[in-house]
Each structure stands twice: as C-alpha cells, then as structure tokens.
Design an enzyme around this catalytic site. Structure first.
Site, PDB file in Angstrom:
ATOM      1  N   GLU A 107      -7.832   3.271   9.165  1.00  0.00           N
ATOM      2  CA  GLU A 107      -8.453   2.781   7.938  1.00  0.00           C
ATOM      3  C   GLU A 107      -8.347   1.263   7.874  1.00  0.00           C
ATOM      4  O   GLU A 107      -9.303   0.562   7.509  1.00  0.00           O
ATOM      5  CB  GLU A 107      -7.781   3.466   6.735  1.00  0.00           C
ATOM      6  CG  GLU A 107      -8.665   3.650   5.510  1.00  0.00           C
ATOM      7  CD  GLU A 107      -8.966   2.373   4.785  1.00  0.00           C
ATOM      8  OE1 GLU A 107     -10.123   2.153   4.388  1.00  0.00           O
ATOM      9  OE2 GLU A 107      -8.033   1.555   4.615  1.00  0.00           O
ATOM     10  N   LEU A 148       0.844  -1.183   0.000  1.00  0.00           N
ATOM     11  CA  LEU A 148       0.000   0.000   0.000  1.00  0.00           C
ATOM     12  C   LEU A 148       0.891   1.248   0.000  1.00  0.00           C
ATOM     13  O   LEU A 148       1.976   1.219   0.574  1.00  0.00           O
ATOM     14  CB  LEU A 148      -0.908  -0.007   1.236  1.00  0.00           C
ATOM     15  CG  LEU A 148      -1.847  -1.216   1.367  1.00  0.00           C
ATOM     16  CD1 LEU A 148      -2.574  -1.206   2.717  1.00  0.00           C
ATOM     17  CD2 LEU A 148      -2.862  -1.248   0.233  1.00  0.00           C
TER      18      LEU A 148
HETATM   19  N1  FOL Z   1      -9.473  -1.835   1.610  1.00  0.00           N
HETATM   20  C1  FOL Z   1      -9.333  -0.771   2.412  1.00  0.00           C
HETATM   21  N2  FOL Z   1     -10.379   0.003   2.661  1.00  0.00           N
HETATM   22  N3  FOL Z   1      -8.160  -0.481   2.974  1.00  0.00           N
HETATM   23  C2  FOL Z   1      -7.067  -1.251   2.759  1.00  0.00           C
HETATM   24  O1  FOL Z   1      -5.990  -0.948   3.292  1.00  0.00           O
HETATM   25  C3  FOL Z   1      -7.168  -2.390   1.932  1.00  0.00           C
HETATM   26  N4  FOL Z   1      -6.095  -3.217   1.717  1.00  0.00           N
HETATM   27  C4  FOL Z   1      -6.265  -4.271   0.944  1.00  0.00           C
HETATM   28  C5  FOL Z   1      -7.504  -4.511   0.363  1.00  0.00           C
HETATM   29  N5  FOL Z   1      -8.552  -3.718   0.564  1.00  0.00           N
HETATM   30  C6  FOL Z   1      -8.404  -2.653   1.371  1.00  0.00           C
HETATM   31  C7  FOL Z   1      -5.134  -5.198   0.660  1.00  0.00           C
HETATM   32  N6  FOL Z   1      -4.035  -5.098   1.574  1.00  0.00           N
HETATM   33  C8  FOL Z   1      -4.080  -6.500   5.513  1.00  0.00           C
HETATM   34  C9  FOL Z   1      -2.900  -6.033   4.934  1.00  0.00           C
HETATM   35  C10 FOL Z   1      -2.907  -5.575   3.627  1.00  0.00           C
HETATM   36  C11 FOL Z   1      -4.082  -5.574   2.874  1.00  0.00           C
HETATM   37  C12 FOL Z   1      -5.254  -6.032   3.464  1.00  0.00           C
HETATM   38  C13 FOL Z   1      -5.233  -6.494   4.778  1.00  0.00           C
HETATM   39  C14 FOL Z   1      -4.069  -6.984   6.916  1.00  0.00           C
HETATM   40  O2  FOL Z   1      -3.056  -7.393   7.420  1.00  0.00           O
HETATM   41  N7  FOL Z   1      -5.231  -6.937   7.616  1.00  0.00           N
HETATM   42  C15 FOL Z   1      -5.437  -7.437   8.980  1.00  0.00           C
HETATM   43  C16 FOL Z   1      -5.301  -6.328  10.006  1.00  0.00           C
HETATM   44  C17 FOL Z   1      -3.908  -5.805  10.081  1.00  0.00           C
HETATM   45  C18 FOL Z   1      -3.694  -4.732  11.147  1.00  0.00           C
HETATM   46  O3  FOL Z   1      -4.420  -4.727  12.164  1.00  0.00           O
HETATM   47  O4  FOL Z   1      -2.775  -3.920  10.944  1.00  0.00           O
HETATM   48  C19 FOL Z   1      -6.873  -7.984   9.082  1.00  0.00           C
HETATM   49  O5  FOL Z   1      -7.097  -8.824   9.967  1.00  0.00           O
HETATM   50  O6  FOL Z   1      -7.726  -7.582   8.287  1.00  0.00           O
END
Ligand code: FOL
Length: 194
Positions: free
Chosen positions: A32, A25
């Site tokens: 967010e 990203l």
């Molecule tokens: N949509 C939106 N609104 N924001 C984003 O940042 C996003 N990112 C992605 C797809 N749609 C999005 C793809 N990239 C994680 C990391 C990268 C990613 C998507 C998800 C991730 O690690 N999520 C974890 C939480 C991490 C944290 O707490 O920092 C999760 O459990 O969803």
C-alpha cells in the site's frame, strides 16, 4: 500557471474511517505504501513534478531517511511557520491557502494532500479538493485495531468512480482487488464530488 488538480490520498479502515494511532499509521502495509509512493510521484508529462502537502505532525511521523519525500515538492503546514521555501524541494507554509497559492505559481502537475486528520478535514470541508484517493481497508478478523484519529467526511457528498477512472487518474496499469497484507484486506478507490 494553470491550477493543478488537488486530491486527498489516504488509507482508512472501515467502517470508522480510522487513519492513525499515536502519531503514526495503525498498520504496516508495504504494498500500500508502495502504491502511495507511485501515485504521488508519477506524472503524465515527462519532466513534470507533483507536490505533497502535509501537516507538521505528519511530517514528524515520516522516518528521517524518507524525507523530504523524493521526487515531489514537499509542503509542510504549521500555524507557527513563516511562508518560505526552505530548499529546492521543501516549503514551509502557515495555511492551506498559502500552500496552494505558492504551488499554483509553479509548474506542478498534481497536488496531493497527505494528511493528517486536521488537514484532511479542513480541505474537505473547505471545498479545496477535487478528488479523494481512498484505500478502503478492512480487518480480516474482527479483533479491534487501535486507532485514535479518524477521517470526518460526508460520504454522501461524494461518488465513487469506476476503476477505469482510477487507472486514468493515477496512471496505474490496473487496479488490483482485495489485496491481503498483514491481516488486512484493502482496495484502492477514487471519489469525486457529486
Ligand atoms: N495514503 C495512503 N494511501 N497510504 C498511506 O499510508 C498514507 N500515509 C500518509 C498519507 N497518505 C497515505 C501519511 N504517512 C511515508 C510515511 C508515512 C506517511 C506517508 C509517507 C513515507 O515514508 N513514504 C515514502 C516511502 C516509504 C517506504 O517505501 O516505505 C515515499 O517516498 O513516499
């Protein structure tokens, strides 16, 4: 099983709709990301589960400690995968259609397409999505943000829905406005096809 609703969820910088840089990203927006996690995880029915579908490069971009994304069925797409259930929460598929047909056979409440650009552009063009959850980001100053990946969709085919619809769709309590984080200002939006 009833067909679950399919949505794209994405954060994009206006006006270019940049979404990525060098395999990750272009920004770090903690609140967010917390919204992404809540919205993709939350279900209306207790005991239900949602699914996230992503491309292989997006899978690779998620830190190992966060994946598979908890409390969601994770489907990863690659043309070189066999269609198979890797474990309880992780599925490999070699096309969007296989992924969706796999999920339509199980009690999944909502399906979220979580990227990246190649997958977003394919599902939007292919009329495979009902809604777009777009976090519209603006940069506070006019200095450039380094980005190499962009969303390609025709905004004219979509209509932005009122905040009340976003609340109903996501289960969020309210819609916070003009959130300011790390030199970016952003708003959560929901779009439907015209
Ligand atoms: N949509 C939106 N609104 N924001 C984003 O940042 C996003 N990112 C992605 C797809 N749609 C999005 C793809 N990239 C994680 C990391 C990268 C990613 C998507 C998800 C991730 O690690 N999520 C974890 C939480 C991490 C944290 O707490 O920092 C999760 O459990 O969803």
């Amino acid at each position: 099983m009833k067909k679950p609703t399919v949505s794209v969820i994405v954060a994009a910088l206006k006006p270019s709709f940049g979404i990525g840089n060098k395999g990750g990203l272009p920004w770090k927006l903690g609140k967010e990301m917390a919204y992404f996690k809540r919205v993709t995880t939350r279900t209306a029915q207790a005991g239900a589960i949602n699914a996230v579908i992503m491309g292989r490069k997006t899978w690779d971009s998620i830190p190992p400690r966060f994946k598979p994304l908890p409390d969601r069925i994770n489907v990863v797409l690659s043309r070189s995968f066999e269609n198979r259930q890797v474990d309880e929460r992780l599925i490999h598929a070699n096309s969007i259609e296989s992924a969706l047909s796999f999920l339509s056979a199980r009690p999944v409440e909502k399906v979220f397409i979580i990227g990246g650009a190649e997958i977003y552009n394919e599902v939007i063009k292919g009329h495979l999505v009902d809604y777009l959850l777009i976090t519209e980001i603006e940069h506070v100053d006019d200095s450039p943000v380094e980005m190499d990946t962009f969303l390609e969709f025709d905004m004219h085919e979509w209509v932005k829905l009122p905040d009340g619809d976003l609340v109903d769709f996501t289960g969020e309590e309210s819609v916070e406005k003009d959130i300011n984080e790390n030199g970016f200002i952003y708003n959560y939006t929901l779009w439907a096809r015209k």
